[in-house]
Design a protein around this motif. Structure first.
Motif, PDB file in Angstrom:
ATOM      1  N   SER A 294      67.860  73.162  24.312  1.00  0.00           N
ATOM      2  CA  SER A 294      68.170  73.307  25.725  1.00  0.00           C
ATOM      3  C   SER A 294      69.534  73.931  25.862  1.00  0.00           C
ATOM      4  O   SER A 294      70.311  73.990  24.933  1.00  0.00           O
ATOM      5  N   TRP A 304      66.010  73.786  30.097  1.00  0.00           N
ATOM      6  CA  TRP A 304      65.353  74.324  28.917  1.00  0.00           C
ATOM      7  C   TRP A 304      65.496  75.831  28.793  1.00  0.00           C
ATOM      8  O   TRP A 304      65.447  76.554  29.790  1.00  0.00           O
ATOM      9  N   GLY A 763      63.113  74.451  19.872  1.00  0.00           N
ATOM     10  CA  GLY A 763      63.262  74.389  21.320  1.00  0.00           C
ATOM     11  C   GLY A 763      62.152  73.688  22.064  1.00  0.00           C
ATOM     12  O   GLY A 763      62.120  73.718  23.296  1.00  0.00           O
ATOM     13  N   HIS A 787      59.646  69.856  26.313  1.00  0.00           N
ATOM     14  CA  HIS A 787      59.745  71.106  27.063  1.00  0.00           C
ATOM     15  C   HIS A 787      58.592  71.219  28.069  1.00  0.00           C
ATOM     16  O   HIS A 787      57.451  70.881  27.740  1.00  0.00           O
TER      17      HIS A 787
END
Length: 804
Positions: A294, A304, A763, A787
């Motif tokens: 993030s 994000w 991620g 996410h």
């Protein structure tokens, strides 16, 4: 200086009447400006033209004659320098004083563009100074020096290196010019560009980047560079490849940046490009490194960034059109079963190879001959219809085998019975000769001798005809091959033979693969057994076709390095096809005409080739031999140090011979009486090389458990997160362990924690710090936020230019 336009008061004033004739008419500077606008493609007339520095649909650039030359002003606000740069002009060019006499253009650099095998397609020459007052000019030539490249395929600069890097799941840099590419390649990275510079990118170039883990575009710091980078970005992103954009911190391009003593890490992310999160969020926070999960928090929640994709590399589909008369059956069967073409093609090639039975060899040149044996391995997950694909291909062969067995059974059983009777008669005679009455011994010896001679005449116990076996041990394979005069085919979907050969179970991790090595080349082999007669095969032939699960070979090189070092893995052609997207109840049937044609051709192949005793030598036609020689020489450079195939040189060294084998098998499938391989057939086989190279890299990568193997835990985690009733809900490390323990990679909690760290680096999740409760006892399991794309992946960007 005028605060609105940036022009001096003199330049924004209307041109004054002048008594000199040279100023009553259009001056040289204005003429050069008008000519440059026309060459650029701007439309206009008189004093109003389309501005070349922005997307100008209606003329907004005013031009006029000034006191010392041309004057101009863009109503949309483009600076004068931007207009000049877009036209390739300098300030002296637009003044009325005649430009200084320029030096004659000289070639200062040549940039060869090659095909996948390293053959030069065309050459770009850089000339300095350029023509028509340009600082530089680029011209394109054919390999023989003829100007112009009309009709020649356009490819990326340094294409073989780009394909190799993409196939290995690496990172490819895209810049604007050849000089920038060479400067980056000198640093050990893989960079490329398209011919013609800015504005010339198309999706055929993007297709060459498939498989790369990421594409990084380094944009030139001007308006054409920005537009070019955005076009490349959209094309690459639409192909499902992770892509980002950087630009130099100093100078106009990456070469200026490097000349200033800066390195790759000093490149900056421009705020204008669509991949920059700041472009969408307006956030002024410093951007974190890619994959950091993030870019900060907002109201206590992660803000994000775009996660790094976990999808498998996009590998090319099998080039079915190269299969000649086999193609209709492969295509129809794949559609009917809803499986990739690769699976059916590999099964069919293994079937055809088996049906040749070692009764053909190809004399490539003096001292070099190839068998028609093919070793083929395709990877497919469980429930991907591996067995139906194999059965569809080899059922005709099994039907023929059944017919041969029934036809031979009476004679075989009669001979076996005669052998048993003779053996018992000899045993009884030997018993009398060794201990019976003296008067009977001589007669018994004669009877035993007669029985022995008859047994020699009868030979070994005959075996029923056998063409195919499924999963089998190495010892049983050797015996079955000996019974069938040294030749056999094995098509299987479980891979038991592969497991045994790899030492994946039994034999303390080691197995004797000598037979598999010899049977590929056709060499002799002996079976020596204690207490039983030795079996000798003067020649051997084995065709292998296996469709196995990827997990069977994941990390194989680390488990048993000798398996590759022995050369066995280098004898295989590999496929790692992507599963099909369709799975419906109603599917098209394979037409009877297509199925019957395939079955009859296999039957004729067995009758006219397998069922004969002589080995016939095939040769390449004169044209085919010349074509293959050119391919051979170009390919050889790729295996040498510095070549794009040097890291898999052991496998690549056998590829050329394997292509000849495929050409021979397809030739015999079409005409069992053929003794020559045509130019068309060898060209079709050569065109398969890029497919086999790319898929072999992916499979060897999986065997080494590099990128593809490392992503498996992450893909499993992502699939689990999406399967939950609330995919975006936070979770704990212990939750993940309870859900996924028992997977091949999930050995213990430590491996799960490592996988979660990698998931965070990519991620897809973000660690949620827990407040210290101050209470004694075991700390709670780490928790992670998820996410938003886990639950709602974004729609793929629309792009009218769909990559092929």
């Amino acid at each position: 200086m005028n605060s609105t336009t940036g022009l001096t008061p003199e330049l924004i004033q209307p041109a004054r009447p002048h008594h000199s004739k040279e100023h009553r008419v259009k001056g040289e500077g204005l003429t050069r400006l008008v000519n440059a606008l026309e060459s650029h493609g701007s439309r206009g007339r008189g004093k109003s033209w389309q501005c070349p520095a922005h997307d100008d649909r209606s003329p907004s650039l005013s031009i006029d004659q000034g006191a010392n030359g041309a004057v101009w002003n863009c109503q949309a606000g483009c600076a004068q320098e931007e207009v000049l740069s877009a036209l390739g002009l300098t300030w002296p060019d637009v003044h009325d004083e005649p430009p200084k006499r320029r030096e004659r253009p000289q070639v200062v650099a040549e940039y060869p563009y090659t095909d996948e095998q390293g053959e030069v397609l065309f050459v770009v020459r850089r000339l300095e100074p350029g023509y028509d007052g340009e600082r530089k000019t680029f011209r394109q030539y054919r390999p023989d020096g003829t100007a112009g490249v009309k009709g020649i395929r356009r490819v990326l600069y340094h294409l073989p290196r780009v394909l190799a890097e993409a196939a290995a799941g690496g990172t490819v840099l895209v810049v604007e010019g050849e000089k920038d590419v060479d400067n980056l390649n000198a640093l050990g990275v893989v960079a490329t560009c398209n011919v013609g510079g800015a504005g010339k990118w198309n999706d055929s170039y993007t297709a060459s980047l498939r498989g790369a883990s990421e594409v990084v575009i380094i944009a030139d710091r001007d308006e054409p560079g920005r537009k070019h980078a955005e076009a490349v970005y959209q094309s690459v992103r639409s192909a499902g490849i992770a892509v980002s954009v950087l630009e130099p911190a100093k100078g106009k391009d990456i070469s200026d940046h490097l000349a200033a003593g800066l390195d790759y890490d000093a490149l900056v992310t421009p705020e204008w490009h669509p991949g920059n999160p700041k472009t969408h969020t307006g956030s002024q926070e410093a951007e974190q490194p890619r994959g950091s999960g993030s870019s900060g928090t907002q109201n206590g929640m992660p803000s994000w960034e775009e996660p790094v994709p976990l999808d498998s590399r996009v590998l090319p589909r099998f080039p079915v059109d190269t299969l000649g008369k086999l193609a209709p059956f492969v295509t129809a069967t794949a559609e009917s079963l809803q499986v990739p073409d690769d699976m059916v093609a590999f099964a069919c090639l293994a079937t055809i190879s088996t049906a040749t039975g070692g009764r053909r060899k190809v004399q490539v040149k003096h001292g070099w001959s190839e068998s028609t044996a093919l070793y083929l391995t395709a990877l497919a997950d469980s429930s991907e219809k591996k067995t139906p694909a194999l059965n569809a291909a080899c059922d005709p062969l099994r039907d023929i085998e059944t017919e041969l067995i029934e036809k031979a059974r009476p004679a075989v059983e009669e001979t076996r019975q005669e052998i048993r009777i003779t053996e018992k008669a000899m045993e009884a005679a030997e018993k009398v000769a060794g201990g019976g009455k003296a008067a009977d011994r001589e007669d018994a010896k004669a009877d035993a001798e007669a029985a022995r001679e008859k047994l020699l005449e009868l030979g070994d116990n005959p075996a029923l005809p056998l063409i195919l076996v499924r999963d089998i041990t190495l010892e049983a394979l050797a015996l079955r091959m000996a019974e069938q005069k040294g030749r056999l085919g094995s098509l299987a979907s479980e891979g038991g033979l592969f497991k045994i050969a790899a030492g994946l179970y039994g034999n303390n991790g080691k197995a004797n693969t000598d037979l598999l090595l010899e049977a590929y080349t056709g060499g002799p082999y002996s079976i020596e057994r204690i207490g039983r007669p030795d079996r000798r095969m003067p020649s051997t032939f084995l065709a292998l076709g296996m469709i196995i699960q990827p997990g069977m070979i994941a990390g194989l090189e680390k488990k048993n390095p000798e398996f590759r070092q022995s050369g066995f893995l280098g004898r295989f052609l590999y496929a790692k096809p992507a599963p099909t997207d369709t799975d419906t109840f109603d599917t098209p049937e394979v037409s009877s005409d297509v199925a019957d044609d395939y079955g009859q051709r296999v039957r004729t192949l067995v009758s006219d080739v397998w069922n004969t005793s002589d080995i016939i030598v095939m040769r390449l036609s004169v044209e085919a031999r010349a074509e293959f020689g050119r391919f051979y020489d170009a390919f050889a450079k790729r295996r040498k140090p510095g070549g794009d195939l040097h890291d898999i040189a052991d496998w690549a060294g056998k590829l050329r011979g394997q292509l000849v084998r495929i050409a021979a098998c397809i030739t015999l499938f079409e005409d069992p009486a053929a003794q020559e391989i045509s130019l068309e057939r060898i060209q079709a086989a050569i065109s398969m090389a890029p497919y086999f190279i790319t898929h072999a890299r992916a499979v060897f990568d999986l065997m080494g458990k590099n990128r593809e193997g490392a992503l498996k835990p992450l893909r499993d985690l992502l699939a689990w997160l999406r399967s939950r009733s609330a995919p975006n809900a936070d979770f704990s490390a212990r939750d993940a362990w309870q859900a996924l323990k028992g997977r091949e990679w999930a050995e213990d909690m430590d491996t799960m924690n490592e996988a979660l760290k990698e998931m965070e680096r990519h991620g897809w999740i973000a660690f949620r710090p827990a407040a210290d409760s101050g209470k004694p006892g075991r700390k709670p399991s780490p928790r992670f936020d998820v996410h938003p794309w886990v639950a709602t992946p974004p729609e793929p960007p629309t792009n009218p230019r769909t990559p092929s």
